[in-house]
Motif scaffolding. Structure first.
Motif, short mmCIF file in Angstrom:
data_model
loop_
_atom_site.label_atom_id
_atom_site.label_comp_id
_atom_site.label_asym_id
_atom_site.label_seq_id
_atom_site.Cartn_x
_atom_site.Cartn_y
_atom_site.Cartn_z
N GLY A 57 -5.95 18.33 18.21
CA GLY A 57 -6.88 18.34 18.36
C GLY A 57 -7.34 16.81 18.82
N SER A 58 -8.72 16.39 18.60
CA SER A 58 -9.00 14.58 18.43
C SER A 58 -9.28 14.68 17.04
N GLY A 59 -8.66 13.32 16.97
CA GLY A 59 -9.15 12.27 16.69
C GLY A 59 -10.59 12.50 15.71
N PHE A 60 -11.66 11.74 17.11
CA PHE A 60 -13.05 11.61 16.93
C PHE A 60 -13.01 13.46 16.18
N ASP A 61 -12.89 14.37 15.98
CA ASP A 61 -13.37 15.07 15.70
C ASP A 61 -12.55 15.39 14.14
N LEU A 62 -12.14 14.77 13.86
CA LEU A 62 -11.44 14.24 12.46
C LEU A 62 -12.26 13.99 11.77
N CYS A 63 -12.78 12.35 12.11
CA CYS A 63 -13.75 11.72 11.66
C CYS A 63 -15.14 12.78 11.81
N LYS A 64 -14.83 13.40 12.35
CA LYS A 64 -16.56 14.30 12.03
C LYS A 64 -16.96 14.53 10.82
N LYS A 65 -15.16 15.67 10.44
CA LYS A 65 -15.41 16.34 9.58
C LYS A 65 -15.11 15.62 8.30
N LEU A 66 -14.56 14.39 8.07
CA LEU A 66 -14.05 13.46 6.69
C LEU A 66 -15.71 12.68 6.68
N ARG A 67 -16.92 12.62 7.68
CA ARG A 67 -18.17 11.78 6.73
C ARG A 67 -19.01 12.69 6.60
N LEU B 192 -4.37 13.63 19.44
CA LEU B 192 -3.80 14.93 18.45
C LEU B 192 -2.85 15.95 18.76
N PRO B 193 -1.89 16.88 18.48
CA PRO B 193 -1.30 17.87 19.51
C PRO B 193 -1.89 18.85 19.56
N TYR C 56 0.95 -1.18 -0.48
CA TYR C 56 0.18 -0.01 0.10
C TYR C 56 0.99 0.95 -0.08
N GLU C 57 0.19 2.95 -0.54
CA GLU C 57 0.80 3.58 -0.41
C GLU C 57 0.26 4.30 0.52
N VAL C 58 0.98 5.13 1.95
CA VAL C 58 0.73 5.92 3.00
C VAL C 58 1.47 6.87 2.95
N ASP C 59 0.34 8.16 3.48
CA ASP C 59 0.90 9.32 3.97
C ASP C 59 0.59 9.26 5.31
N VAL C 60 1.68 10.31 4.97
CA VAL C 60 1.97 10.53 7.04
C VAL C 60 1.23 11.92 7.89
N ALA C 61 0.30 12.00 8.42
CA ALA C 61 -0.02 13.61 9.00
C ALA C 61 0.70 13.04 10.03
N ARG C 62 0.71 14.42 11.42
CA ARG C 62 1.18 14.17 12.42
C ARG C 62 -0.29 15.18 12.92
N THR C 63 -0.88 16.05 12.62
CA THR C 63 -1.97 17.12 13.76
C THR C 63 -3.06 16.92 12.27
N SER C 64 -3.78 17.95 12.54
CA SER C 64 -4.94 17.56 12.86
C SER C 64 -4.71 18.15 11.03
N LEU C 65 -4.09 19.73 11.10
CA LEU C 65 -4.07 20.81 10.23
C LEU C 65 -3.55 19.96 9.09
#
Length: 231
Positions: free
Chosen positions: A58-68, A55-56, A26-35
């Motif tokens: 914010g929260s992965g939960f908040d990011l999930c909500k945004k993606l959804r 995350l430094p 698989y190809e993978v891109d890495v992000a260390r922050t929500s930004l």
């Protein structure tokens, strides 16, 4: 080649997971922050998102909500918290799977492969499923209730497809889990399935407290009921 977005701030974990995922092909891109994740998401197309809960910035939960809001991409949570409330929250907001730190790399890869495989398997020749005033346009991946578009997560969508493909057939929890979540190693338990069922009912039932489309058959499981009067 499948594209994975890994959102994680632990450098030691990033190195090991990235190497393992690439070794799987698989190809993978890495992000260390929500930004950083927001920027990568805007520029790329991903088949799976792996989210650290903490995350430094914010929260992965908040990011999930945004993606959804715009995508049904499979989402796996990485979390150090194994409290039931955290797990349920992750599933309720649209997560498809979760794994608790620390974890074995082989188990992590197995679950990554399972999520990607299940996502790929949901391409069908049949263009549409239609019953109980619910219509699924399989090519578009869209669901309508009484001709009004409703928003489902990837897991809710797959679960609904399974029920509608097996009308009036009682499906045991084990059958559902094995079909959709590869539960050979109890990665997802009956309590988690109950969360998915409850969440789906809130979106497709006229009265989620008295479900008529997805009914519970005591001590046996669940079934898609097409015997409702008027449907």
């Amino acid at each position: 080649m499948k594209q994975i977005l890994l959102v994680e701030d632990d450098l030691s974990l990033i190195g090991g997971l990235s190497f393992a995922v690439r070794k799987e092909g698989y190809e993978v891109d890495v992000a260390r922050t929500s930004l950083e994740a927001d920027a990568l998401w805007a520029d790329g197309k991903y088949d799976l998102v792996i989210l650290d809960v903490s995350l430094p910035d914010g929260s992965g939960f908040d990011l999930c909500k945004k993606l959804r809001l715009t995508s049904k991409v499979p989402i796996m949570f990485l979390t150090a918290a194994d409290e039931e409330t955290d797990v349920i929250m992750g599933l309720d907001i649209g997560g498809d799977d979760y794994i608790t730190k620390p974890f074995k790399l082989a188990i992590f890869l197995s679950r990554v492969n399972a999520l990607l495989r299940r996502s790929s398997n949901f391409s069908r020749e049949t263009p549409e499923l239609n019953s109980n005033d619910i219509r699924i346009e399989l090519i578009k991946g869209e669901v309508y209730k009484n001709n009004k578009l409703i928003d489902l997560t990837a897991s809710e969508y797959k679960l609904l497809c399974l029920f509608m493909e097996n009308p009036n057939i009682v499906l045991s929890p084990e059958q559902i889990l094995n079909r959709l979540w590869d539960c050979n190693e109890n990665y997802v338990d009956n309590n988690t399935l109950t969360v998915y069922i409850r969440r789906l009912r809130t979106k497709i039932e006229d009265d989620p407290g008295k479900p008529e489309r997805i009914v519970t058959v005591r001590r046996m499981g669940y079934k898609w009921n097409t015997d409702r009067k008027g449907l």
